[in-house]
Scaffold this active site. Structure first.
Site, PDB file in Angstrom:
ATOM      1  N   ASP A  70       0.808  -1.223   0.000  1.00  0.00           N
ATOM      2  CA  ASP A  70       0.000   0.000   0.000  1.00  0.00           C
ATOM      3  C   ASP A  70       0.839   1.268   0.000  1.00  0.00           C
ATOM      4  OD1 ASP A  70       0.838  -0.447   2.586  1.00  0.00           O
ATOM      5  OD2 ASP A  70      -1.163  -0.481   3.468  1.00  0.00           O
ATOM      6  N   ASP A 481       3.828   0.877  13.283  1.00  0.00           N
ATOM      7  CA  ASP A 481       3.061  -0.363  13.363  1.00  0.00           C
ATOM      8  C   ASP A 481       3.735  -1.506  14.106  1.00  0.00           C
ATOM      9  OD1 ASP A 481       0.973   0.797  12.067  1.00  0.00           O
ATOM     10  OD2 ASP A 481       1.338  -0.146  10.148  1.00  0.00           O
TER      11      ASP A 481
END
Length: 882
Positions: A70, A481
């Site tokens: 992404d 993350d």
């Protein structure tokens, strides 16, 4: 996971990105050498670290596969090494959004051709429109067609697809589904030009959150997939029947039966859901559809699987579980092309206790699951999972049943069975790419083995970097993350990310310059502390206490001796502490949100910056005083660092296109700053080991100098600069952090927003090899072509010392039999004259002990034939060729 990563690229916007071609070298500019040094670029291995929303196998050539991410570009599978090769490292700073890939398409008529639809955000966060990239050499090089709208590789709905498709019968025809109400687009000249299909009846209407004023969750997710029925065409003639998925819960599937001339809604289709995937079994005449009530990749509470008979128009609900038991949406839809009655799908939005994978061998009549409950909460798995190659995938968890560690995954929107091998399957998760090579054990009652198939695919967003001058850690990273890692060996995946606590995102870290065993990091966590300390160089950690009001990590600095810390967290003002953060006191004289750094010599001196003003504390962070320095950047996109070994020596980079922007230097603890002339823009600054014979540490910066954007190095205190990257190695946005290595001259660590931690080593002989390499004794060479395609190839070379003395430098010569040309070589420097090639050691791999070997690799071009060299010489010594 990607719940926080959307913010990283947004920070780039304040950096004042500029477009346009580089101007000529201006008068008064610093001396800049644009190609004076050759660098070898690699990743500090993490393996994965982010969402893989798409995997595409070529349907006509075995072992040709691609993956899209992404925000981290696209990759090609290398079967010989079982690794992935990055394909979009050439994307530059101005086009950073083109590292987000919303869709990929591999041409089954001409497997050399591959296409990528790129763009990261459809709202204002991304300053550029989307584009379609096309390649005739499997992604080794690209041509670009800009689109009149944006694409969203990191937008909601990015796991649906594929939105880009090549006609399998007439490959000059491509279709692209656009978001934001822009409709369906078509190219009839192999992606060179595009036009909207104006008579397509539905541009979509589904938005995740209409109330989101940022435009991120409120964008229309648009046209989400295109699927051809190859049985309705013949070679050279456009396929007549085309299915298109639309983000509209009432009207999700459309069809053309006249090669796109007219379109209509497919009658009888289910409603109330979005079709995430539409996969066609042309042999049996079935279109399978995976539905969810949400666009994903995080959300989705209900879903169904349906089968559409293309000949009769009959719809059949083939969902593997009853509606009452489905608390997730379906995606990850694939067919076994060797046995089309075998279909698989994922419960992509099943976060707890795990994702689920479903399999049928009778076209959806009956299904089995990857795992089942025996007696709750106990599970019986049809698989075993081996994460020994990426052990951090357990996340250090020790969950209670029915959860297990590691998990099969989450956000599992991509799942593909190899069209040439029924036993091989790959699927993407929010953290890695998994695969199996004995999938058919599922059907025989045995267990199939799941392992990471992700080596080479590096997809972390980097917020901060630190390279201590001593201790076992070569590199400490702060990542989005997955927190971050302590690398003791850059070529190996660390066993675990930081734990105790495990931040979802680490925003800042620092070590004590004169006591580098002491390390501090801060970050974001849904619940729990936001600061942690280590006293063993980052190997083990313990949590500190949060001051009142802390909501996020912010920035943190350690005193040079580790005796105290200053923290500027999100949610409250700047704080200071002595010891390890058991209690905190508010700093005065410095505004909340200031960026904080420490002097690397004086343990009581700390610095801050906020909104154009520089601040100094000489009492350990208790009080700060504003500097009288003027002319500094007025915004807050600033990074600054104090030089190790010299009190008060500070370098500051940052700014924006509408104000001061560049690189500043202070030698009086920030009382005054001097702006370096000729540096158009600078966004990061870092220090590394001084060059041989130099008295000042090497400077590194991600900057625009003399009109050229790149990564630059100065060995003379900023008087002259060398660009050390090139057009093939740009990695989009590199504005978060940079640092040199204090132990290895020439080595630099570069942050990226989605391509992980990049590090470079110089081929400069002054980098550590020393002198001319004149090894003696026996040698053995292994030359292996690892991948070959039309006009191009990749090779690995291993040079072994089979003599009786250690080499203190080496130089290997050979000639190509067919005039092949090296285009890029890594782990060595090289020169080529006609067919003759010389590969030479770098500073870090000059010494080769007896019985040891050194390896390097390269890509090259060939024409007519690609015969392997048969003779290699190490200096004057002929090597044995294996």
């Amino acid at each position: 996971m990607r719940r926080t990563r959307i913010l990283t690229a947004v920070l780039a916007l304040a950096a004042g990105l500029l477009a346009g071609s580089p101007p000529a070298l201006a008068a008064g500019s610093p001396n800049v050498a644009l190609a004076a040094d050759t660098y070898t670029w690699k990743n500090a291995r993490i393996d994965g670290g982010g969402f893989v929303p798409g995997i595409v196998f070529n349907r006509s050539e075995k072992n040709l596969a691609y993956a899209r991410t992404d925000i981290g570009g696209a990759y090609r599978w290398e079967e010989s090494s079982k690794t992935w090769t990055p394909l979009l490292d050439s994307v530059g700073w101005d086009d950073w959004g083109h590292t987000g890939v919303v869709s990929l398409a591999s041409d089954s008529v001409d497997p050399n051709k591959v296409y990528a639809a790129v763009g990261t955000y459809t709202n204002s966060w991304d300053p550029t429109n989307g584009a379609v990239l096309r390649s005739g050499d499997r992604g080794a090089s690209w041509q670009k067609t800009d689109l009149p709208f944006k694409l969203g590789g990191n937008m909601p709905g990015r796991g649906m697809g594929e939105r880009l498709a090549v006609d399998p019968n007439k490959d000059s025809v491509l279709y692209l589904g656009a978001p934001s109400g822009k409709g369906l687009w078509r190219s009839t000249d192999s992606g060179v030009t595009w036009a909207q299909v104006t008579n397509f009846p539905n541009v979509g209407d589904y938005v995740q959150d209409p109330t989101d004023t940022s435009g991120y969750a409120s964008d229309n997710q648009g046209i989400v997939w295109v699927t051809f029925d190859e049985s309705t065409g013949s070679a050279g003639s456009a396929t007549r029947t085309i299915y298109v998925g639309v983000a509209d819960t009432a009207n999700s599937v459309y069809r053309s039966t006249d090669a796109g001339a007219t379109w209509s809604r497919v009658a009888g289709q289910p409603t109330g859901f979005l079709a995430h995937k539409g996969v066609l079994d042309a042999r049996n005449g079935y279109l399978y559809l995976a539905y969810s009530d949400k666009g994903g990749p995080y959300d989705g509470g209900k879903g169904q699987l349906w089968r559409y008979a293309t000949a009769s128009g009959a719809w059949t609900n083939v969902s593997p579980v009853a509606d009452a038991d489905a608390y997730y949406g379906f995606s990850g839809l694939t067919i076994d092309r060797q046995h089309p009655g075998t279909v698989m799908a994922t419960a992509y939005s099943s976060w707890w206790p795990d994702t689920q994978i479903f399999r049928t061998t009778d076209s959806g009549g009956t299904w089995t699951k990857a795992w089942d409950y025996t007696s709750y909460p106990n599970r019986a798995n049809r698989y075993t999972i081996d994460v020994s190659s990426s052990p951090w995938l357990t996340f250090g968890a020790n969950p209670s049943p029915p959860e297990q560690a590691p998990k099969l995954g989450w956000m599992t929107e991509s799942l593909e069975i190899d069209p040439f091998d029924s036993a091989r399957m790959m699927y993407g998760t929010g953290a890695t790419l998994y695969g199996t090579e004995n999938l058919t054990n599922w059907d025989s009652g045995g267990q199939f083995t799941v392992k990471p198939m992700v080596q080479g695919l590096e997809e972390t967003a980097v917020n901060d970097l630190a390279a201590p001058p001593s201790g076992g850690a070569q590199l400490l990273s702060a990542l989005g993350d997955i927190g971050g890692f302590r690398h003791t060996d850059l070529s190996k995946v660390p066993s675990m990310m930081y734990t105790s606590p495990n931040f979802t995102t680490t925003t800042s870290l620092d070590f004590a310059e004169t006591n580098p065993g002491t390390v501090v990091r801060v970050g974001d966590l849904d619940s729990g502390p936001h600061i942690a300390f280590s006293t063993d160089n980052g190997a083990n950690w313990f949590a500190g206490a949060d001051p009142s009001g802390v909501s996020g990590g912010g920035t943190v600095a350690s005193a040079s001796d580790g005796s105290r810390f200053v923290w500027s967290p999100a949610g409250t003002g700047v704080q200071y502490t002595t010891g390890f953060g058991s209690s905190w006191s508010a700093s005065s004289g410095v505004p909340a949100g200031a960026v904080i750094e420490s002097d690397r010599v004086d343990a009581k001196t700390f610095y801050g910056f906020k909104s154009g003003t520089f601040y100094v504390s000489s009492d350990g962070g208790a009080t700060f005083t504003a500097s009288a320095a003027t002319g500094l950047p007025s915004g807050d996109t600033v990074r600054f660092k104090a030089l190790p070994g010299t009190k008060g020596d500070i370098w500051l980079a940052g700014g924006a296109s509408d104000g001061p922007y560049g690189l500043w230097h202070s030698t009086d603890s920030g009382a005054t700053f001097t702006k370096l002339s000729g540096i158009d823009q600078a966004d990061t600054v870092g220090f590394g080991k001084a060059a041989p014979g130099a008295s000042y540490q090497t400077l590194y910066t991600s900057a625009k100098i003399a009109g050229v954007r790149g990564i630059f190095r100065s060995t003379d205190k900023g008087t002259t600069w060398t660009r050390i990257n090139d057009a093939a190695h740009q990695w989009g946005w590199t504005g978060a952090a940079i640092t040199g290595d204090p132990r290895v001259y020439g080595r630099v660590y570069v942050s990226t927003n989605g391509r992980g931690v990049i590090y470079g080593d110089t081929s400069d002989p002054g980098g550590g090899g020393g002198g001319d390499p004149t090894p003696t004794g026996a040698c053995t060479v292994t030359y292996k072509i690892t991948s070959q395609w039309s006009g191009g190839f990749q090779a690995d070379v291993q040079l072994a010392n089979t003599g009786s003395t250690t080499w203190n430098g080496w130089s290997l010569d050979w000639s190509f039999p067919d005039g092949q040309k090296v285009s890029q070589l890594w782990n060595a420097g090289y020169t080529q004259s006609a067919a003759a090639v010389t590969a030479r050691n770098l500073g870090w791999n000059a010494n080769v002990a007896v019985g040891s070997s050194v390896s390097f690799g390269f890509t090259g071009s060939w024409s007519g034939a690609n015969t392997k060299p048969t003779s290699f010489k190490l200096g004057d010594q002929n090597c044995t060729v294996v």
